[in-house]
Design an enzyme around this catalytic site. Sequence first.
Site, PDB file in Angstrom:
ATOM      1  N   ASP A   1       3.825 -11.054  46.279  1.00 57.51           N
ATOM      2  CA  ASP A   1       4.237  -9.999  44.994  1.00 57.51           C
ATOM      3  C   ASP A   1       4.702  -8.948  45.342  1.00 57.51           C
ATOM      4  O   ASP A   1       5.501  -8.562  45.710  1.00 57.51           O
ATOM      5  CB  ASP A   1       2.624  -9.237  44.497  1.00 57.51           C
ATOM      6  CG  ASP A   1       2.848  -9.516  43.191  1.00 57.51           C
ATOM      7  OD1 ASP A   1       3.757  -9.518  42.463  1.00 57.51           O
ATOM      8  OD2 ASP A   1       3.009  -7.549  42.416  1.00 57.51           O
TER       9      ASP A   1
ATOM     10  N   ASP B   1       5.436  -6.504  41.607  1.00 52.95           N
ATOM     11  CA  ASP B   1       5.136  -5.324  41.415  1.00 52.95           C
ATOM     12  C   ASP B   1       3.472  -4.663  42.008  1.00 52.95           C
ATOM     13  O   ASP B   1       3.024  -5.228  41.411  1.00 52.95           O
ATOM     14  CB  ASP B   1       5.327  -4.974  39.366  1.00 52.95           C
ATOM     15  CG  ASP B   1       6.457  -5.348  39.356  1.00 52.95           C
ATOM     16  OD1 ASP B   1       7.130  -4.266  38.839  1.00 52.95           O
ATOM     17  OD2 ASP B   1       7.530  -6.374  39.284  1.00 52.95           O
TER      18      ASP B   1
ATOM     19  N   ASP C   1      -1.632  -7.686  44.967  1.00 51.09           N
ATOM     20  CA  ASP C   1      -2.291  -6.155  44.600  1.00 51.09           C
ATOM     21  C   ASP C   1      -3.457  -7.118  43.095  1.00 51.09           C
ATOM     22  O   ASP C   1      -3.755  -6.211  43.150  1.00 51.09           O
ATOM     23  CB  ASP C   1      -1.903  -4.921  44.167  1.00 51.09           C
ATOM     24  CG  ASP C   1      -0.653  -5.320  42.629  1.00 51.09           C
ATOM     25  OD1 ASP C   1       0.156  -6.318  42.294  1.00 51.09           O
ATOM     26  OD2 ASP C   1      -1.032  -4.227  41.309  1.00 51.09           O
TER      27      ASP C   1
END
Length: 251
Positions: free
Chosen positions: A39, A41, A203
């Site tokens: 991922d 961001d 995240d």
Amino acid sequence: MRTNPNPPYDTLQIVYSEEVMIRTRREFDPHTIKLVIFDLDGTLIDSRLDLVHSVNAALRHIGRPELPDNVIASYVGDGAPILIQRALGSEAGDEALVRKGLEYFLSYYREHKLDHTIVYPGIAKALARIQGSGNGSSRRMAVLTNKPVVPSRAIVEALKMGPYFAQVYGGNSFKSKKPDPEGAQRLLAETGVRPEEAAIVGDSHVDMQTGRNAGLWTVGVTYGFAPHTLQNELPDVLVDTPEELSAVFQG
């Protein structure tokens, strides 16, 4: 007596050293991992302030009150349209308002995407170690984000991460976004890697669901934007720092 196939971390293996604590629900052999999908961001980059400022600029533009930084950050992960809908709250059903806010957000973010955005400390070193620990050969790595692809690629290049990744795909690269497995499956096909030979790192629960849907191993990081959502979709491995992340793939 059957054992729980998805036990909580407090009943599982925890690997300690002077520098590392890795919580493991399902253990994989890092030497078998040929592809790692990241991922963007909250995983590779801290883009919180630029996203917050862009959302609040859009809200001002359409005459709506600004939101606190932490509230906007909690809305990140499902792509720009959902981000604006969440920011509008009860007015999210107003399609014209959402479209106006989204257009301004994308325009503003295009110009301000690198005002404050940085690579998380330790990530560059972690990427080098992960890439170079592929059982004698360079491990393939890619980015799969729900952020639009053009700014995503521009950020990766501007922050000097481009050489690490064979591919960068965004939320508008395919018909569907994460957690749909389409993007992950495309990366598997392009690299000739089987699902059990790949892992996704992120995240939020969106990344973990993407990994489950595509049959990948999942690694969650708690230093990003939405670690609280990982409680709803527990990863196979959970780490707190980029240093621990690189250790997961060392073996």
